[in-house]
Design an enzyme around this catalytic site. Structure first.
Site, PDB file in Angstrom:
ATOM      1  N   SER A 132      40.374 -12.905 -24.137  1.00 62.17           N
ATOM      2  CA  SER A 132      39.069 -13.567 -24.211  1.00 62.17           C
ATOM      3  C   SER A 132      39.339 -14.991 -24.685  1.00 62.17           C
ATOM      4  CB  SER A 132      38.219 -12.809 -25.230  1.00 62.17           C
ATOM      5  OG  SER A 132      37.175 -13.591 -25.735  1.00 62.17           O
ATOM      6  N   TYR A 147      36.783  -7.959 -33.266  1.00 66.88           N
ATOM      7  CA  TYR A 147      37.015  -8.269 -31.846  1.00 66.88           C
ATOM      8  C   TYR A 147      38.008  -9.419 -31.694  1.00 66.88           C
ATOM      9  CZ  TYR A 147      35.671  -9.377 -26.974  1.00 66.88           C
ATOM     10  OH  TYR A 147      35.676  -9.616 -25.625  1.00 66.88           O
TER      11      TYR A 147
HETATM   12  P1  NAD Z   1      31.051  -3.901 -20.061  1.00 71.20           P
HETATM   13  O1  NAD Z   1      30.352  -3.393 -21.283  1.00 71.20           O
HETATM   14  O2  NAD Z   1      30.250  -4.247 -18.868  1.00 71.20           O
HETATM   15  O3  NAD Z   1      32.179  -2.881 -19.653  1.00 71.20           O
HETATM   16  C1  NAD Z   1      32.961  -2.250 -20.611  1.00 71.20           C
HETATM   17  C2  NAD Z   1      33.524  -1.003 -20.006  1.00 71.20           C
HETATM   18  O4  NAD Z   1      34.252  -0.300 -21.027  1.00 71.20           O
HETATM   19  C3  NAD Z   1      32.440  -0.054 -19.474  1.00 71.20           C
HETATM   20  O5  NAD Z   1      32.827   0.390 -18.201  1.00 71.20           O
HETATM   21  C4  NAD Z   1      32.474   1.083 -20.477  1.00 71.20           C
HETATM   22  O6  NAD Z   1      32.119   2.307 -19.900  1.00 71.20           O
HETATM   23  C5  NAD Z   1      33.958   1.067 -20.886  1.00 71.20           C
HETATM   24  N1  NAD Z   1      34.153   1.787 -22.133  1.00 71.20           N
HETATM   25  C6  NAD Z   1      33.665   1.458 -23.365  1.00 71.20           C
HETATM   26  N2  NAD Z   1      34.010   2.421 -24.242  1.00 71.20           N
HETATM   27  C7  NAD Z   1      34.747   3.337 -23.554  1.00 71.20           C
HETATM   28  C8  NAD Z   1      35.374   4.556 -23.890  1.00 71.20           C
HETATM   29  N3  NAD Z   1      35.315   5.050 -25.132  1.00 71.20           N
HETATM   30  N4  NAD Z   1      36.037   5.245 -22.946  1.00 71.20           N
HETATM   31  C9  NAD Z   1      36.095   4.780 -21.686  1.00 71.20           C
HETATM   32  N5  NAD Z   1      35.515   3.622 -21.280  1.00 71.20           N
HETATM   33  C10 NAD Z   1      34.846   2.928 -22.213  1.00 71.20           C
HETATM   34  O7  NAD Z   1      31.917  -5.146 -20.574  1.00 71.20           O
HETATM   35  P2  NAD Z   1      32.623  -6.374 -19.821  1.00 71.20           P
HETATM   36  O8  NAD Z   1      31.902  -7.589 -20.189  1.00 71.20           O
HETATM   37  O9  NAD Z   1      32.850  -6.039 -18.388  1.00 71.20           O
HETATM   38  O10 NAD Z   1      34.006  -6.396 -20.626  1.00 71.20           O
HETATM   39  C11 NAD Z   1      35.214  -5.907 -20.060  1.00 71.20           C
HETATM   40  C12 NAD Z   1      36.368  -6.472 -20.863  1.00 71.20           C
HETATM   41  O11 NAD Z   1      36.331  -7.896 -20.793  1.00 71.20           O
HETATM   42  C13 NAD Z   1      36.342  -6.119 -22.355  1.00 71.20           C
HETATM   43  O12 NAD Z   1      37.662  -5.944 -22.819  1.00 71.20           O
HETATM   44  C14 NAD Z   1      35.766  -7.367 -22.990  1.00 71.20           C
HETATM   45  O13 NAD Z   1      36.196  -7.504 -24.322  1.00 71.20           O
HETATM   46  C15 NAD Z   1      36.360  -8.424 -22.101  1.00 71.20           C
HETATM   47  N6  NAD Z   1      35.670  -9.720 -22.109  1.00 71.20           N
HETATM   48  C16 NAD Z   1      34.362  -9.811 -21.764  1.00 71.20           C
HETATM   49  C17 NAD Z   1      33.755 -11.061 -21.754  1.00 71.20           C
HETATM   50  C18 NAD Z   1      32.322 -11.251 -21.368  1.00 71.20           C
HETATM   51  O14 NAD Z   1      31.804 -12.369 -21.585  1.00 71.20           O
HETATM   52  N7  NAD Z   1      31.634 -10.260 -20.825  1.00 71.20           N
HETATM   53  C19 NAD Z   1      34.496 -12.187 -22.104  1.00 71.20           C
HETATM   54  C20 NAD Z   1      35.823 -12.058 -22.454  1.00 71.20           C
HETATM   55  C21 NAD Z   1      36.404 -10.804 -22.442  1.00 71.20           C
END
Ligand code: NAD
Length: 242
Positions: A132, A147
């Site tokens: 991130s 985080y």
């Molecule tokens: P999201 O909430 O849309 O997706 C997260 C996924 O993780 C979901 O599919 C959920 O079902 C899965 N998950 C959570 N707990 C779980 C568990 N116990 N077992 C199995 N699956 C589980 O989030 P996102 O925004 O798509 O984030 C995806 C990744 O990208 C994460 O690592 C997040 O930290 C990272 N990220 C997101 C952003 C952003 O702005 N959205 C920015 C930087 C990094």
């Protein structure tokens, strides 16, 4: 057909990554507590996918690898599952700290450790962790100490594994998205003041779509990326250079 496993593949950035990998010819294991809906929609699009129904907070991460091996040799692992607890450090319990660290960092290590011997057998592997912009910053207007610590920890893990496993044909990298509008960030982008504060710091002037992140991440899993390992690729609309 080469198999890829994508945790968090049922929605958001993970789902977009899974879709890009499937378009690049991987058969993709959607790792999620409820992967069936995503797998069905992939199959309707003619994209090869299979479900890996696992709760990564409850089931041993090794179960993911065992289930996916039934579909073929695993060539790529993307760990995109994630959670967050948005609280200042003094209000964050140890249990909340451990929960966030476990899913992002411990599970990354355990999945990589379980999959690497199989990648070594075929002499080819791609591991992509999701960092991130908080890999490099304190986390912005909302305090997220666990985080931030997990995402920074992934930088060390990426470098260490890349060095150890390069001779095995395995490449390990960290993809660092900026702000992406997903369910994960809904508590932030649905708040007009927070949304404005963050957006005003993004030189491109807007948040990313999951697909914009995934197109770059999927490239890192291709044949052409043999010389790219132990590094971070930031896709942030210029946020870190602001
Ligand atoms: P999201 O909430 O849309 O997706 C997260 C996924 O993780 C979901 O599919 C959920 O079902 C899965 N998950 C959570 N707990 C779980 C568990 N116990 N077992 C199995 N699956 C589980 O989030 P996102 O925004 O798509 O984030 C995806 C990744 O990208 C994460 O690592 C997040 O930290 C990272 N990220 C997101 C952003 C952003 O702005 N959205 C920015 C930087 C990094």
């Amino acid at each position: 057909m080469r198999v890829a496993i994508v945790t968090g593949g049922s929605r958001g950035i993970g789902r977009a990554l899974a879709e890009e990998l499937a378009k690049k010819g991987f058969k993709v294991g959607i790792v999620s507590r409820h992967p069936e809906g995503a797998v069905k929609s992939f199959q309707e699009m003619g994209l090869p996918a299979f479900p890996v129904a696992v709760d990564l907070e409850k089931d041993p991460p090794e179960k993911v690898v065992d289930l996916a091996l039934a579909e073929g040799d695993i060539h790529a692992l993307i760990h995109a599952a994630g959670i967050n607890v948005r609280k200042p450090a003094l209000e964050l319990s140890y249990e909340e700290w451990r929960r966030v660290l476990y899913l992002h960092l411990d599970v990354a290590f355990l999945l990589a450790k379980a999959v690497a011997p199989h990648m070594a057998c075929v002499g080819w592997g791609r591991i992509l962790f999701i960092g991130s912009v908080t890999t490099f910053t304190s986390g912005g207007p909302v305090p997220i100490p666990a985080y931030v610590s997990a995402k920074t920890g992934l930088l060390g893990l990426t470098r260490a594994l890349a060095k150890e496993w390069a001779p095995l044909g395995i490449r390990v990298n960290l993809l660092c998205p900026g702000y992406v509008q997903t369910d994960f960030t809904a508590p932030v982008w649905s708040n007009p003041d927070l949304y404005q504060a963050i957006t005003s710091r993004i030189p491109v002037g807007r948040w990313a779509s999951p697909g914009e992140i995934a197109k770059v991440g999927a490239l890192l899993c291709t044949e052409d990326m043999d010389y790219v390992t132990g590094t971070t690729v930031v896709v942030d609309g210029g946020f870190l250079s602001y």
